[in-house]
Design an enzyme around this catalytic site. Structure first.
Site, PDB file in Angstrom:
ATOM      1  N   GLU A 205       0.759  -1.343  -0.272  1.00  0.00           N
ATOM      2  CA  GLU A 205      -0.040   0.083  -0.005  1.00  0.00           C
ATOM      3  C   GLU A 205       1.078   1.393  -0.006  1.00  0.00           C
ATOM      4  O   GLU A 205       0.530   2.275  -0.688  1.00  0.00           O
ATOM      5  CB  GLU A 205      -0.914   0.019   1.055  1.00  0.00           C
ATOM      6  CG  GLU A 205      -2.081  -1.000   1.066  1.00  0.00           C
ATOM      7  CD  GLU A 205      -3.142  -0.547  -0.049  1.00  0.00           C
ATOM      8  OE1 GLU A 205      -3.115   0.704  -0.316  1.00  0.00           O
ATOM      9  OE2 GLU A 205      -3.848  -1.663  -0.440  1.00  0.00           O
TER      10      GLU A 205
ATOM     11  N   GLY B  93     -18.313  -2.205  17.389  1.00  0.00           N
ATOM     12  CA  GLY B  93     -19.788  -2.106  17.580  1.00  0.00           C
ATOM     13  C   GLY B  93     -20.522  -3.052  16.285  1.00  0.00           C
ATOM     14  O   GLY B  93     -21.441  -3.554  16.524  1.00  0.00           O
TER      15      GLY B  93
ATOM     16  N   GLU C 195     -13.230  -5.528  11.540  1.00  0.00           N
ATOM     17  CA  GLU C 195     -11.901  -4.867  10.998  1.00  0.00           C
ATOM     18  C   GLU C 195     -10.839  -4.719  12.103  1.00  0.00           C
ATOM     19  O   GLU C 195     -11.172  -4.236  13.100  1.00  0.00           O
ATOM     20  CB  GLU C 195     -12.067  -3.850  10.231  1.00  0.00           C
ATOM     21  CG  GLU C 195     -10.653  -3.244   9.696  1.00  0.00           C
ATOM     22  CD  GLU C 195     -10.882  -2.007   8.931  1.00  0.00           C
ATOM     23  OE1 GLU C 195      -9.937  -1.503   8.377  1.00  0.00           O
ATOM     24  OE2 GLU C 195     -11.926  -1.034   9.016  1.00  0.00           O
TER      25      GLU C 195
ATOM     26  N   GLU D  70      -8.561   2.034  -8.909  1.00  0.00           N
ATOM     27  CA  GLU D  70      -9.383   2.558  -9.777  1.00  0.00           C
ATOM     28  C   GLU D  70     -10.292   3.621  -9.163  1.00  0.00           C
ATOM     29  O   GLU D  70     -10.591   4.827  -9.892  1.00  0.00           O
ATOM     30  CB  GLU D  70     -10.023   1.734 -10.784  1.00  0.00           C
ATOM     31  CG  GLU D  70     -11.382   2.199 -11.790  1.00  0.00           C
ATOM     32  CD  GLU D  70     -12.078   0.979 -12.410  1.00  0.00           C
ATOM     33  OE1 GLU D  70     -13.033   1.098 -12.258  1.00  0.00           O
ATOM     34  OE2 GLU D  70     -11.307   0.219 -12.990  1.00  0.00           O
TER      35      GLU D  70
END
Length: 172
Positions: free
Chosen positions: A84, A107, A111, A131
């Protein structure tokens, strides 16, 4: 525990499941299933920090934030951080230091964001945004970044958390 996928988009799914809570109460809970992400605090040799001014369609506005991205299937968080950083900034890290992790939306989302400090940066010409990304690279000092957070200009939680963790751990 019954589990039903309500909607799938890329590697993210909206899942409903029947679960038993620690107090033995049974409920149906809806969770966004996310593969995890890497957040990178890139620090140049002069001590400046690379940020992205990125247009976020969900908010319909630009956000100043650290580079970050979702982990690919089978990819570990450090590999994701390296990938990244190159894709979004055009720089690669000679040194990548783990700063731990945060749970940004516990909650309703599973992730986990893995935080990294990237140092010893050198140009990498494999720069290529996704994109759906519109990104401008911005460089600022730690003091400028802290002022932008304090005055409310920077509101991105992962950016604030990663900078805080690096500062509290004495890395910057």
């Amino acid at each position: 525990m019954a589990q039903r996928t309500i909607h799938q988009w890329k590697s993210i799914a909206l899942v409903e499941e029947d679960i038993e809570l620690p107090n033995q109460k049974n409920i149906t809970h809806t969770t966004i299933k996310h593969p995890g992400a890497a957040v990178i605090l890139p620090v140049t040799n002069s001590g400046d920090i690379l940020l992205l001014n990125q247009f976020r369609p969900s908010l319909k506005k630009w956000l100043l934030e650290l580079p970050a991205g979702t982990m690919e299937p089978g990819e570990d968080s450090a590999t994701c951080a390296h990938r990244e950083l190159i894709e979004e900034t055009g720089f690669e890290a000679g040194t990548l230091v783990s700063l731990g992790q945060v749970t940004p939306l516990a909650g309703f989302c599973d992730e986990i964001q893995h935080l990294y400090l990237a140092k010893d940066l050198k140009p990498n010409h494999s720069f290529s945004c996704d994109e759906d990304e519109v990104i401008e690279l911005v460089t600022m000092s730690k003091a400028q970044l802290q002022l932008r957070i304090a005055d409310g200009h920077i509101t991105d939680a992962k950016t604030i958390a990663c900078l805080s963790k690096a500062t509290l751990c004495g890395y910057i």
